[in-house]
Scaffold this active site. Structure first.
Site, PDB file in Angstrom:
ATOM      1  N   GLY A  48       0.827  -1.210   0.000  1.00  0.00           N
ATOM      2  CA  GLY A  48       0.000   0.000   0.000  1.00  0.00           C
ATOM      3  C   GLY A  48       0.854   1.250   0.000  1.00  0.00           C
TER       4      GLY A  48
ATOM      5  N   GLY B 149      -0.238   4.465   0.095  1.00  0.00           N
ATOM      6  CA  GLY B 149      -1.051   5.630   0.460  1.00  0.00           C
ATOM      7  C   GLY B 149      -0.318   6.477   1.487  1.00  0.00           C
ATOM      8  N   PHE B 150      -1.064   7.247   2.263  1.00  0.00           N
ATOM      9  CA  PHE B 150      -0.435   8.127   3.260  1.00  0.00           C
ATOM     10  C   PHE B 150       0.479   7.341   4.200  1.00  0.00           C
ATOM     11  CE2 PHE B 150      -4.049  10.716   2.020  1.00  0.00           C
ATOM     12  CZ  PHE B 150      -3.479  11.966   1.929  1.00  0.00           C
TER      13      PHE B 150
ATOM     14  N   VAL C  57      -1.827  -7.253  -4.033  1.00  0.00           N
ATOM     15  CA  VAL C  57      -1.495  -8.341  -3.108  1.00  0.00           C
ATOM     16  C   VAL C  57      -2.786  -9.061  -2.734  1.00  0.00           C
ATOM     17  CG1 VAL C  57      -0.621  -8.848  -0.793  1.00  0.00           C
ATOM     18  CG2 VAL C  57       0.576  -7.198  -2.248  1.00  0.00           C
TER      19      VAL C  57
ATOM     20  N   GLU D 220     -19.055  17.272   2.305  1.00  0.00           N
ATOM     21  CA  GLU D 220     -18.177  17.963   1.353  1.00  0.00           C
ATOM     22  C   GLU D 220     -18.670  17.777  -0.084  1.00  0.00           C
ATOM     23  OE1 GLU D 220     -13.940  18.043   3.764  1.00  0.00           O
ATOM     24  OE2 GLU D 220     -14.271  16.418   2.375  1.00  0.00           O
TER      25      GLU D 220
ATOM     26  N   ASP E 270      -5.617   3.327   7.687  1.00  0.00           N
ATOM     27  CA  ASP E 270      -7.007   2.862   7.618  1.00  0.00           C
ATOM     28  C   ASP E 270      -7.128   1.346   7.706  1.00  0.00           C
ATOM     29  OD1 ASP E 270      -7.719   5.491   7.235  1.00  0.00           O
ATOM     30  OD2 ASP E 270      -8.833   5.131   5.376  1.00  0.00           O
TER      31      ASP E 270
ATOM     32  N   ALA F  89      -6.035  11.054   7.252  1.00  0.00           N
ATOM     33  CA  ALA F  89      -4.757  11.097   6.557  1.00  0.00           C
ATOM     34  C   ALA F  89      -3.618  11.392   7.531  1.00  0.00           C
ATOM     35  CB  ALA F  89      -4.801  12.163   5.464  1.00  0.00           C
TER      36      ALA F  89
END
Ligand SMILES: Cc1cc2nc3c(=O)[nH]c(=O)nc-3n(C[C@H](O)[C@H](O)[C@H](O)COP(=O)(O)OP(=O)(O)OC[C@H]3O[C@@H](n4cnc5c(N)ncnc54)[C@H](O)[C@@H]3O)c2cc1C
Length: 443
Positions: free
Chosen positions: A8, A10-11, A77, A168, A298, A314
């Protein structure tokens, strides 16, 4: 040379890789099913056409190109053996590390709601945002060609969930429909558009203070958004939504912002998943019983200072990624690991142009309106991965704020314009009528 395998980018995973990259004695393999990092906090701006996809997605190879000890692999994966710290990809390759970092993020949780997975639009990936943008533009184009489609729900939009994503997206959709597109669609009765936000709970932005909730609800109303609280979505159809109070709303655009769970990989680990399908981790971010396996962001449930579970944010993922890298480096150097200490910068949500709420820092200093909007822009630009992305996002926002030109109204996912208007399985909340939408899956 020790080898760290990270799943992963991501952040969490990307920040872990970047931090570890400073140690030339460590080799890192970063595996992601995409070749880019996606910036989820701004996906709704892509869906509304205010930002281009390139403003919110960044090539992993490009970000890491200056680090010869980091190798990037684009692969999904499908399983992981925690005892041997080995992962296997969809294509059959396996990667074994001295340390394994699981940071595969989340996916939408439809909670078994009939029709939701098939017919609604989640907003968790760039792909999701691009599909949604095309669908929004497709219903506008269709109604512009044939105004009778308005009675079939072409201009009805339903957002499921009044948390940050739902608030949002609906506020921005209100800005888009009632402000940004008026000149471009002079013949479209945009004043007949209905934007609904539906939530089982009793507040918009439930994680925020009552004052912020009241402000957010007012800002949504000002943007023509109809907020239905204490109401569940019982069914999503091809051309309608059924609510728990029996209301049928004709719509071809349902946005699912109703919940998240850990990505599917969590079910292949042989562990009993915690809340939200996430992996419960120890204070040092390792998986219990597997001292060389970390779960982050997450994908994990991380305890906070007072025994609470940290939210899926995040900033939590970013800090956990860096912390994990420090603990791995400490391990290799024979130093003790440290328990994760989250620095709480607060929470914020943007409801639309010049309208935002922010609760800054651990003590939740409250801000609203343009000042919170400015804080939101500053914080999110800072989180963007590259200097170029920060500048481009600022230019787009300034362009939208001070001018009338709107970003990226491009309908490029043609399957989303393939709408079956003849299904009559629903009845309009505001009058009898009916219509449909085929499944939203797309390439
Ligand atoms: C619409 C939206 C708005 C948000 N707004 C905010 C906000 O304003 N502020 C905030 O702080 N947070 C916000 N969040 C939450 C924030 O985006 C997440 O908490 C953060 O992205 C988590 O980071 P992560 O690294 O754990 O997961 P992600 O950033 O999701 O990264 C996970 C990575 O794993 C990859 N992956 C998944 N499965 C596999 C697999 N099987 N094999 C290989 N790779 C895989 C994915 O491609 C992805 O790159 C928002 C989230 C969403 C969805």
């Amino acid at each position: 040379m020790k080898h760290v395998v990270i799943v992963g980018g991501g952040f969490a995973g990307l920040n872990c890789a970047r931090k570890l990259a400073a140690h030339p004695e460590i080799r890192i393999t970063l595996i992601d099913k995409n070749n880019y990092q996606q910036f989820q906090p701004l996906l709704y701006q892509v869906a509304a056409g205010f930002l281009a996809p390139s403003n919110v997605a960044f090539s992993l190879r490009n970000i890491l190109v200056k680090h010869p000890n980091v190798e990037v692999k684009m692969a999904k994966v499908v399983s992981a053996d925690l005892a041997t710290r080995t992962v296997v990809t969809e294509q059959g390759q396996s990667y074994h590390g001295d340390f394994l970092v699981l940071a595969a993020g989340s996916q939408a949780n439809f909670f078994g709601t009939p029709g939701a997975e098939k017919f609604s639009y989640p907003l968790y990936s760039l792909h999701d945002a691009e599909l949604l943008r095309s669908r929004i533009l497709a219903v506008l184009e269709a109604a512009d060609r044939d105004p009778s489609l308005v009675a079939k729900g072409a201009l009805n939009f339903v957002l499921v969930g009044a948390g940050p994503t739902g608030a949002e997206m609906s506020g921005t959709l209100g800005d888009m429909i009632h402000r940004a597109l008026k000149e471009e669609y002079p013949n479209l009765p945009l004043n007949e558009a209905n934007i609904y936000v539906v939530d089982m709970g009793h507040a918009v932005l439930s994680a925020f203070s009552p004052k912020a909730q009241t402000y957010a609800a007012k800002m949504l109303e000002e943007r023509g958004v109809k907020v239905r609280l204490g109401t569940a979505v019982k069914e999503v159809g091809s051309g309608h939504v059924v609510l728990s109070d029996g209301t049928n709303i004709l719509t071809h655009t349902v946005v699912w912002a109703g919940g998240l769970r850990a990505s599917d990989l969590s079910t292949s680990l042989g562990l009993r998943p915690g809340h939200g399908g996430r992996i419960d981790v120890q204070p040092d971010l390792t998986v219990p019983g597997f001292p060389e396996v970390y779960a982050l962001g997450d994908f994990s449930n991380i305890s906070g200072k007072v025994g609470d579970t940290l939210p899926q944010l995040a900033s939590v993922a970013e800090q956990a990624g860096k912390w994990c890298a420090r603990n791995i480096a400490a391990d290799i150097e024979g130093e003790p690991r440290k328990p994760f200490d989250y620095f709480d910068k607060g929470i914020m949500a943007m409801i639309g142009r010049s309208a935002a709420v922010a609760e800054v820092g651990e003590h939740r200093h409250e801000l609203q309106g343009p000042i919170a909007f400015a804080a939101w822009i500053g914080v999110h630009a800072a989180l963007l991965s590259t200097g170029r992305a920060k500048i481009e996002a600022f230019v787009e926002w300034a362009w939208d704020y001070f001018g009338k030109v709107k970003g990226d109204q491009v309908l490029d996912r043609f399957s989303q314009a393939d709408i079956d208007w003849n299904d009559d399985s629903g009845e309009d909340a505001s009058g009898p009528s009916a219509q449909t939408t085929p499944t939203k899956s797309d390439s």
